[in-house]
Design an enzyme around this catalytic site. Sequence first.
Site, PDB file in Angstrom:
ATOM      1  N   TYR A   1       0.802  -1.232   0.000  1.00 55.82           N
ATOM      2  CA  TYR A   1       0.000   0.000   0.000  1.00 55.82           C
ATOM      3  C   TYR A   1       0.837   1.285   0.000  1.00 55.82           C
ATOM      4  CZ  TYR A   1      -3.601  -3.401   1.110  1.00 55.82           C
ATOM      5  OH  TYR A   1      -4.451  -4.490   1.066  1.00 55.82           O
TER       6      TYR A   1
ATOM      7  N   ASN B   1     -13.502   3.112  -1.281  1.00 52.92           N
ATOM      8  CA  ASN B   1     -12.634   1.948  -1.123  1.00 52.92           C
ATOM      9  C   ASN B   1     -13.077   1.279   0.173  1.00 52.92           C
ATOM     10  OD1 ASN B   1     -10.672   0.070  -0.675  1.00 52.92           O
ATOM     11  ND2 ASN B   1      -8.936   1.456  -0.934  1.00 52.92           N
TER      12      ASN B   1
ATOM     13  N   HIS C   1     -15.076  -7.399  -0.321  1.00 52.38           N
ATOM     14  CA  HIS C   1     -15.174  -8.812  -0.671  1.00 52.38           C
ATOM     15  C   HIS C   1     -16.274  -9.549   0.098  1.00 52.38           C
ATOM     16  CE1 HIS C   1     -11.375  -7.520  -2.255  1.00 52.38           C
ATOM     17  NE2 HIS C   1     -10.845  -7.401  -1.061  1.00 52.38           N
TER      18      HIS C   1
ATOM     19  N   ASP D   1     -25.879  -2.858  -1.237  1.00 55.22           N
ATOM     20  CA  ASP D   1     -27.290  -2.445  -1.203  1.00 55.22           C
ATOM     21  C   ASP D   1     -27.428  -0.939  -0.975  1.00 55.22           C
ATOM     22  OD1 ASP D   1     -28.396  -4.894  -1.714  1.00 55.22           O
ATOM     23  OD2 ASP D   1     -28.913  -5.353   0.367  1.00 55.22           O
TER      24      ASP D   1
ATOM     25  N   HIS E   1      -9.340   0.738  -5.477  1.00 52.09           N
ATOM     26  CA  HIS E   1      -8.423  -0.052  -4.646  1.00 52.09           C
ATOM     27  C   HIS E   1      -7.007   0.397  -4.937  1.00 52.09           C
ATOM     28  CE1 HIS E   1     -11.666  -2.549  -3.385  1.00 52.09           C
ATOM     29  NE2 HIS E   1     -12.040  -2.650  -4.646  1.00 52.09           N
ATOM     30  N   ILE E   2      -6.246   0.554  -3.877  1.00 52.32           N
ATOM     31  CA  ILE E   2      -4.858   0.992  -4.026  1.00 52.32           C
ATOM     32  C   ILE E   2      -4.041  -0.104  -4.709  1.00 52.32           C
ATOM     33  CG2 ILE E   2      -2.777   1.588  -2.692  1.00 52.32           C
ATOM     34  CD1 ILE E   2      -4.805   2.848  -0.603  1.00 52.32           C
ATOM     35  N   SER E   3      -4.255  -1.329  -4.280  1.00 50.60           N
ATOM     36  CA  SER E   3      -3.499  -2.460  -4.836  1.00 50.60           C
ATOM     37  C   SER E   3      -4.245  -3.076  -6.020  1.00 50.60           C
ATOM     38  CB  SER E   3      -3.286  -3.526  -3.755  1.00 50.60           C
ATOM     39  OG  SER E   3      -4.526  -4.095  -3.384  1.00 50.60           O
TER      40      SER E   3
ATOM     41  N   ARG F   1      -9.797 -12.035  -2.810  1.00 51.91           N
ATOM     42  CA  ARG F   1      -9.893 -10.613  -3.148  1.00 51.91           C
ATOM     43  C   ARG F   1     -10.443 -10.396  -4.570  1.00 51.91           C
ATOM     44  NH1 ARG F   1      -7.035  -8.147   1.156  1.00 51.91           N
ATOM     45  NH2 ARG F   1      -5.411  -9.552   1.859  1.00 51.91           N
TER      46      ARG F   1
HETATM   47  C1  DQA Z   1      -7.826  -2.710  -0.711  1.00 52.48           C
HETATM   48  C2  DQA Z   1      -7.757  -4.177  -1.128  1.00 52.48           C
HETATM   49  C3  DQA Z   1      -8.526  -5.041  -0.158  1.00 52.48           C
HETATM   50  O1  DQA Z   1      -8.453  -6.401  -0.552  1.00 52.48           O
HETATM   51  C4  DQA Z   1      -7.952  -4.925   1.239  1.00 52.48           C
HETATM   52  O2  DQA Z   1      -8.707  -5.690   2.133  1.00 52.48           O
HETATM   53  C5  DQA Z   1      -7.836  -3.511   1.670  1.00 52.48           C
HETATM   54  C6  DQA Z   1      -7.367  -2.511   0.717  1.00 52.48           C
HETATM   55  C7  DQA Z   1      -6.956  -1.814  -1.610  1.00 52.48           C
HETATM   56  O3  DQA Z   1      -7.122  -0.593  -1.524  1.00 52.48           O
HETATM   57  O4  DQA Z   1      -6.100  -2.290  -2.345  1.00 52.48           O
HETATM   58  O5  DQA Z   1      -8.055  -3.197   2.837  1.00 52.48           O
HETATM   59  O6  DQA Z   1      -9.161  -2.274  -0.846  1.00 52.48           O
END
Ligand code: DQA
Length: 147
Positions: A22, A74, A80, A87, A100-102, A111
Site C-alpha cells: 500500500y 474503497n 469482498h 445495497d 483499490h490501491i493495490s 480478493r
Molecule cells: C484494498 C484491497 C482489499 O483487498 C484490502 O482488504 C484492503 C485494501 C486496496 O485498496 O487495495 O483493505 O481495498
Amino acid sequence: MKFVVINGSNLNLLGIREPEIYGSRTYAALVEMIKTHAKEKQVEVSFVQSNHEGDLVDAIQQAYFDKADGIIINPGAYTHTSIAIMDAVKAVRIPTIEVHISKVSEREAYRQVSYIREVAEETIAGLGFEGYNLAMDHLIEKLGEKK
Ligand code: DQA
C-alpha cells in the site's frame, strides 16, 4: 459538484500496514492529495473513514441526504464480503466509483470477489493513491455528460 470519499477498514493505517503493498504514505497524506486535486478541479469533497461496516452504510446514506453528486469508495476488506454496502450504493443511486490501491485482480483468490463492482460505475485498482484522483476525474466527466 460535491463528492464524498469513503474509505473502509484498515485504510486509516496507510503508511503502517504492508507498505510493500500500500506504500509508505499515510491516510492523512491521501486526504491532502485528494483535497488538492479537488481544489484544482473546483469541486467540493468530504471524507469518511471507518473500520465498521455499518458506519460505511451510514456514510453512503448520508451522501444521499447531503445531495452528493458522486461517491468514491474503497471499502477495504468489506469489498469482498459486504452485501450491505452494495445495497446502500444501489439504494441511493449516486454515481459511485470503486477504488483499490493495490491490484486486487492479481492478489489472493478471496480478493477477486467484489460485491460493490456490480453497482459501481467503474472500478479503478492498482494505481496507488492516484486511483482516487482518477476516480474524481471520471466522475466529473460522467456527470458533465449527463447535464
Ligand atoms: C484494498 C484491497 C482489499 O483487498 C484490502 O482488504 C484492503 C485494501 C486496496 O485498496 O487495495 O483493505 O481495498
